[in-house]
Design an enzyme around this catalytic site. Structure first.
Site, PDB file in Angstrom:
ATOM      1  N   GLU A 121      81.902 -32.442  71.643  1.00  0.00           N
ATOM      2  CA  GLU A 121      79.673 -32.635  71.784  1.00  0.00           C
ATOM      3  C   GLU A 121      79.823 -33.610  72.660  1.00  0.00           C
ATOM      4  O   GLU A 121      78.215 -33.426  73.326  1.00  0.00           O
ATOM      5  CB  GLU A 121      79.102 -32.907  70.333  1.00  0.00           C
ATOM      6  CG  GLU A 121      79.314 -31.913  69.723  1.00  0.00           C
ATOM      7  CD  GLU A 121      79.967 -32.199  68.006  1.00  0.00           C
ATOM      8  OE1 GLU A 121      80.319 -33.759  68.054  1.00  0.00           O
ATOM      9  OE2 GLU A 121      80.538 -31.997  66.817  1.00  0.00           O
ATOM     10  N   SER A 165      85.629 -26.879  60.719  1.00  0.00           N
ATOM     11  CA  SER A 165      85.742 -26.840  59.446  1.00  0.00           C
ATOM     12  C   SER A 165      86.545 -27.251  58.283  1.00  0.00           C
ATOM     13  O   SER A 165      86.690 -25.999  57.447  1.00  0.00           O
ATOM     14  CB  SER A 165      84.876 -25.806  59.102  1.00  0.00           C
ATOM     15  OG  SER A 165      83.674 -25.340  60.220  1.00  0.00           O
ATOM     16  N   GLY A 168      82.161 -27.861  62.001  1.00  0.00           N
ATOM     17  CA  GLY A 168      80.561 -27.026  61.582  1.00  0.00           C
ATOM     18  C   GLY A 168      79.626 -26.137  60.876  1.00  0.00           C
ATOM     19  O   GLY A 168      78.499 -25.937  60.898  1.00  0.00           O
ATOM     20  N   HIS A 180      85.574 -34.672  73.349  1.00  0.00           N
ATOM     21  CA  HIS A 180      85.098 -34.023  72.116  1.00  0.00           C
ATOM     22  C   HIS A 180      84.514 -32.970  72.579  1.00  0.00           C
ATOM     23  O   HIS A 180      83.476 -33.149  73.715  1.00  0.00           O
ATOM     24  CB  HIS A 180      84.606 -34.994  70.925  1.00  0.00           C
ATOM     25  CG  HIS A 180      84.078 -34.445  69.658  1.00  0.00           C
ATOM     26  ND1 HIS A 180      83.231 -32.813  69.396  1.00  0.00           N
ATOM     27  CD2 HIS A 180      85.184 -33.958  68.127  1.00  0.00           C
ATOM     28  CE1 HIS A 180      82.816 -32.582  68.482  1.00  0.00           C
ATOM     29  NE2 HIS A 180      84.093 -33.112  67.695  1.00  0.00           N
ATOM     30  N   GLU A 219      90.235 -27.779  68.384  1.00  0.00           N
ATOM     31  CA  GLU A 219      88.746 -28.039  68.220  1.00  0.00           C
ATOM     32  C   GLU A 219      88.229 -26.475  68.761  1.00  0.00           C
ATOM     33  O   GLU A 219      87.812 -26.427  69.828  1.00  0.00           O
ATOM     34  CB  GLU A 219      88.536 -29.225  67.804  1.00  0.00           C
ATOM     35  CG  GLU A 219      88.883 -30.292  66.986  1.00  0.00           C
ATOM     36  CD  GLU A 219      87.918 -31.358  66.628  1.00  0.00           C
ATOM     37  OE1 GLU A 219      88.110 -31.435  65.411  1.00  0.00           O
ATOM     38  OE2 GLU A 219      87.247 -31.714  67.831  1.00  0.00           O
ATOM     39  N   GLY A 241      85.498 -33.412  60.525  1.00  0.00           N
ATOM     40  CA  GLY A 241      83.892 -33.941  60.989  1.00  0.00           C
ATOM     41  C   GLY A 241      83.096 -34.235  59.763  1.00  0.00           C
ATOM     42  O   GLY A 241      83.573 -35.083  58.788  1.00  0.00           O
ATOM     43  N   GLY A 242      82.397 -33.011  59.231  1.00  0.00           N
ATOM     44  CA  GLY A 242      81.379 -33.515  57.513  1.00  0.00           C
ATOM     45  C   GLY A 242      82.145 -33.587  57.203  1.00  0.00           C
ATOM     46  O   GLY A 242      82.223 -34.518  56.070  1.00  0.00           O
ATOM     47  N   ASN A 291      86.260 -37.827  61.253  1.00  0.00           N
ATOM     48  CA  ASN A 291      85.220 -38.272  62.694  1.00  0.00           C
ATOM     49  C   ASN A 291      83.902 -38.263  62.151  1.00  0.00           C
ATOM     50  O   ASN A 291      83.126 -37.090  61.949  1.00  0.00           O
ATOM     51  CB  ASN A 291      84.740 -37.141  63.981  1.00  0.00           C
ATOM     52  CG  ASN A 291      84.681 -36.937  64.961  1.00  0.00           C
ATOM     53  OD1 ASN A 291      83.564 -38.219  64.733  1.00  0.00           O
ATOM     54  ND2 ASN A 291      84.361 -35.925  65.847  1.00  0.00           N
ATOM     55  N   TRP A 292      83.155 -39.391  62.468  1.00  0.00           N
ATOM     56  CA  TRP A 292      82.037 -38.988  60.922  1.00  0.00           C
ATOM     57  C   TRP A 292      81.072 -39.568  62.272  1.00  0.00           C
ATOM     58  O   TRP A 292      79.547 -38.779  62.166  1.00  0.00           O
ATOM     59  CB  TRP A 292      82.169 -41.362  60.961  1.00  0.00           C
ATOM     60  CG  TRP A 292      82.629 -40.868  59.306  1.00  0.00           C
ATOM     61  CD1 TRP A 292      83.613 -40.382  58.661  1.00  0.00           C
ATOM     62  CD2 TRP A 292      82.594 -42.555  59.019  1.00  0.00           C
ATOM     63  NE1 TRP A 292      83.808 -40.824  58.103  1.00  0.00           N
ATOM     64  CE2 TRP A 292      83.042 -42.697  58.100  1.00  0.00           C
ATOM     65  CE3 TRP A 292      82.133 -44.047  59.409  1.00  0.00           C
ATOM     66  CZ2 TRP A 292      83.442 -43.519  57.377  1.00  0.00           C
ATOM     67  CZ3 TRP A 292      82.721 -44.640  57.982  1.00  0.00           C
ATOM     68  CH2 TRP A 292      82.961 -44.649  57.392  1.00  0.00           C
ATOM     69  N   LYS A 293      80.952 -39.074  63.661  1.00  0.00           N
ATOM     70  CA  LYS A 293      80.063 -38.640  64.684  1.00  0.00           C
ATOM     71  C   LYS A 293      79.156 -39.421  64.535  1.00  0.00           C
ATOM     72  O   LYS A 293      79.454 -40.923  63.745  1.00  0.00           O
ATOM     73  CB  LYS A 293      79.310 -36.792  64.490  1.00  0.00           C
ATOM     74  CG  LYS A 293      80.449 -36.012  64.891  1.00  0.00           C
ATOM     75  CD  LYS A 293      80.828 -34.815  64.475  1.00  0.00           C
ATOM     76  CE  LYS A 293      82.128 -33.777  64.693  1.00  0.00           C
ATOM     77  NZ  LYS A 293      81.361 -32.609  64.513  1.00  0.00           N
TER      78      LYS A 293
HETATM   79  P1  13P Z   1      83.450 -30.112  61.070  1.00  0.00           P
HETATM   80  O1  13P Z   1      84.801 -30.634  60.508  1.00  0.00           O
HETATM   81  O2  13P Z   1      82.383 -30.808  60.992  1.00  0.00           O
HETATM   82  O3  13P Z   1      83.753 -28.943  60.945  1.00  0.00           O
HETATM   83  O4  13P Z   1      83.554 -31.430  62.601  1.00  0.00           O
HETATM   84  C1  13P Z   1      85.073 -31.236  63.523  1.00  0.00           C
HETATM   85  C2  13P Z   1      85.054 -32.359  64.117  1.00  0.00           C
HETATM   86  O5  13P Z   1      84.662 -31.752  65.340  1.00  0.00           O
HETATM   87  C3  13P Z   1      85.152 -33.286  64.232  1.00  0.00           C
HETATM   88  O6  13P Z   1      86.228 -33.806  65.391  1.00  0.00           O
END
Ligand code: 13P
Length: 241
Positions: free
Chosen positions: A98, A204, A171, A96, A165, A225-226, A9-11
């Protein structure tokens, strides 16, 4: 057999030029994907068409990060399912944390988005998870059960992926204990009528912890994510041992 799905997930990261740079390195590092493993890149809207053309026939699929429930209309800033399938998108992240936190998604709108995704032949990845305060108050199990029950009303469980999640692990570098993630994912599965729905862990995930996470019997993949922004690191995650 349940499918393994590793999704990045590149956000709100990466221009088209950066996506191409990523792809060239990532593709060169990918080992066997195996018949049972699916790899998905969930990119910003501006990269989707571009990526879908580059990834065509590579076995790596493209996912969006949001979908509106109507086919068209006066919904400034939103994108519909037909717009996504037209350009070669296969997956879409829905609900998600967010989007729930910053853009007012609720269990009800999440449900509408899931139904719209399926109507258009997209596979939705439904995200659920508790906050730190809910975990500390020992409300995790109830929160998860509530999110799943309300989220999947009338949803076809034959075309669904779920991602557990925990919000406090996103993050933060603070991963949920693999055994605890496994327990919650088992709890999620107990709420489903189709026990073959792939359920991922997200929060994470990185090249150093993915192997342990993937040894857990209930965990069918990761939503990253990251660590999905770095092509070498994300290839290591996809090539987990
Ligand atoms: P991180 O891997 O950066 O913690 O993010 C997880 C995420 O929100 C994937 O959708």
């Amino acid at each position: 057999m349940r499918k393994i799905i590793i999704a990045g997930n590149w956000k709100m990261h990466k221009t088209q030029a950066e996506a191409l740079e990523f792809w060239q390195v990532f593709n060169s590092k990918l080992r066997t994907k195996g018949e049972n493993k699916e790899v998905v890149l969930c990119a910003p809207f501006t990269c989707l068409s571009f990526l879908a053309k580059h990834l065509d026939n590579t076995g790596v699929l493209v996912g969006a990060q949001n979908i509106h429930w109507e086919d068209e209309g006066a919904y400034t800033g939103e994108v519909s399912g037909g717009m996504l399938t037209e350009i070669g998108v296969s997956y879409v992240i829905v609900g998600h944390s967010e989007r729930r936190q910053y853009f007012a998604d609720t269990n009800e709108t999440v449900n509408f988005r899931l139904l719209a995704a399926q109507k258009h032949g997209l596979t939705p990845i439904l995200c659920i998870g508790e906050t730190k305060a809910q975990r500390d108050a020992e409300e995790t199990d109830n929160v998860i059960i509530n999110q799943i029950k309300k989220g999947i009303v009338d949803v076809d469980q034959n075309n669904l992926v779920i991602a557990y999640e925990p919000i406090w692990a996103i993050g933060t570098g603070e991963t949920c204990e693999a055994t605890e993630a496994n327990r919650i994912i088992g709890l999620i599965r107990s709420q489903l009528t189709n026990s073959d729905v792939p359920i991922q862990y997200g929060g994470s995930v990185n090249p150093n912890n993915v192997d342990e996470i993937m040894t857990q019997p209930e965990i069918d993949g990761a939503l990253v994510g990251g660590a999905s922004l770095d092509p070498v690191g994300f290839a290591r995650i996809v090539n987990y041992q």
